[in-house]
Motif scaffolding. Structure first.
Motif, short mmCIF file in Angstrom:
data_model
loop_
_atom_site.label_atom_id
_atom_site.label_comp_id
_atom_site.label_asym_id
_atom_site.label_seq_id
_atom_site.Cartn_x
_atom_site.Cartn_y
_atom_site.Cartn_z
N SER A 143 0.85 -1.18 0.00
CA SER A 143 0.00 0.00 0.00
C SER A 143 0.89 1.23 0.00
N ASP A 144 0.52 2.22 -0.81
CA ASP A 144 1.27 3.49 -0.80
C ASP A 144 1.16 4.19 0.55
N GLY A 145 0.21 3.76 1.37
CA GLY A 145 0.03 4.34 2.70
C GLY A 145 0.94 3.73 3.76
N TRP A 146 1.78 2.78 3.39
CA TRP A 146 2.75 2.20 4.32
C TRP A 146 4.07 2.93 4.14
N PHE A 164 4.95 -13.79 2.13
CA PHE A 164 4.74 -14.50 0.87
C PHE A 164 5.60 -15.76 0.77
N VAL A 165 6.78 -15.74 1.38
CA VAL A 165 7.68 -16.89 1.31
C VAL A 165 7.28 -17.96 2.32
N TYR A 166 6.98 -17.53 3.57
CA TYR A 166 6.72 -18.48 4.66
C TYR A 166 5.29 -18.47 5.18
N GLY A 167 4.46 -17.55 4.68
CA GLY A 167 3.09 -17.46 5.17
C GLY A 167 2.98 -16.80 6.54
N SER A 168 4.01 -16.04 6.93
CA SER A 168 3.99 -15.36 8.23
C SER A 168 2.87 -14.34 8.28
N LYS A 169 2.42 -14.03 9.49
CA LYS A 169 1.38 -13.03 9.67
C LYS A 169 2.00 -11.64 9.74
N ARG A 170 1.19 -10.65 9.44
CA ARG A 170 1.57 -9.25 9.65
C ARG A 170 1.05 -8.85 11.02
N TYR A 171 1.83 -8.04 11.73
CA TYR A 171 1.45 -7.66 13.08
C TYR A 171 1.36 -6.15 13.24
N VAL A 172 0.40 -5.71 14.04
CA VAL A 172 0.40 -4.34 14.52
C VAL A 172 1.37 -4.36 15.70
N VAL A 173 2.49 -3.67 15.55
CA VAL A 173 3.54 -3.67 16.57
C VAL A 173 3.23 -2.63 17.64
N ALA A 174 2.62 -1.52 17.25
CA ALA A 174 2.25 -0.46 18.19
C ALA A 174 1.09 0.34 17.59
N LEU A 207 -0.58 4.39 7.18
CA LEU A 207 -1.55 5.48 6.98
C LEU A 207 -2.77 5.00 6.20
N ASP A 208 -2.82 3.70 5.91
CA ASP A 208 -3.92 3.11 5.15
C ASP A 208 -4.32 1.78 5.81
N PRO A 209 -4.81 1.83 7.06
CA PRO A 209 -5.07 0.59 7.80
C PRO A 209 -6.30 -0.15 7.31
N GLY A 210 -6.41 -1.38 7.76
CA GLY A 210 -7.61 -2.17 7.51
C GLY A 210 -8.76 -1.63 8.35
N ALA A 211 -9.94 -2.21 8.17
CA ALA A 211 -11.15 -1.75 8.84
C ALA A 211 -11.02 -1.77 10.37
N ALA A 212 -10.28 -2.71 10.91
CA ALA A 212 -10.13 -2.82 12.37
C ALA A 212 -8.86 -2.14 12.87
N GLY A 213 -8.12 -1.46 11.98
CA GLY A 213 -6.86 -0.82 12.36
C GLY A 213 -7.03 0.65 12.71
N THR A 214 -5.90 1.27 13.05
CA THR A 214 -5.85 2.67 13.42
C THR A 214 -4.84 3.39 12.54
N ARG A 215 -5.25 4.47 11.92
CA ARG A 215 -4.33 5.26 11.10
C ARG A 215 -3.14 5.68 11.95
N GLY A 216 -1.93 5.41 11.45
CA GLY A 216 -0.71 5.74 12.18
C GLY A 216 -0.13 4.58 12.97
N GLN A 217 -0.81 3.44 12.97
CA GLN A 217 -0.27 2.28 13.67
C GLN A 217 1.04 1.85 13.02
N VAL A 218 1.88 1.16 13.78
CA VAL A 218 3.14 0.63 13.25
C VAL A 218 2.94 -0.85 12.99
N ILE A 219 3.28 -1.27 11.78
CA ILE A 219 3.06 -2.65 11.36
C ILE A 219 4.35 -3.31 10.89
#
Length: 81
Positions: free
Chosen positions: A15-18, A53-63, A34-46
């Motif tokens: 996303s251009d918002g990352w 894509f290689v290992y199927g790891s999850k993305r995390y909201v870090v803060a 700056l382009d979060p999902g529906a349950a996210g917060t604008r400005g969150q750190v991810i």
């Protein structure tokens, strides 16, 4: 890829918002979202990158914010963690 918490990060490859600002290597990053999902917060750190894509790891909201991320890092330094 899936986000933790669910729906906080858009399920797109990029996303251009990352705004990447740090990463453990050249293919995985921390970013201000700056382009979060529906349950996210604008400005969150991810986390995002090739590992999803290689290992199927999850993305995390870090803060919930960049200030919160800096507080987390400062706490690691203070405790030697």
């Amino acid at each position: 890829p899936f986000s933790v918490p669910l729906g906080a990060i858009k399920e797109v490859e990029w996303s251009d918002g990352w705004i990447p600002f740090a990463g453990p290597d050249e293919q995985n990053y921390f970013a201000v979202d700056l382009d979060p999902g529906a349950a996210g917060t604008r400005g969150q750190v991810i986390s995002f990158g090739a590992d999803q894509f290689v290992y199927g790891s999850k993305r995390y909201v870090v803060a919930e914010s960049f200030a919160g991320f800096l507080g987390f890092v400062a706490g690691l330094f203070a405790t030697g963690g």
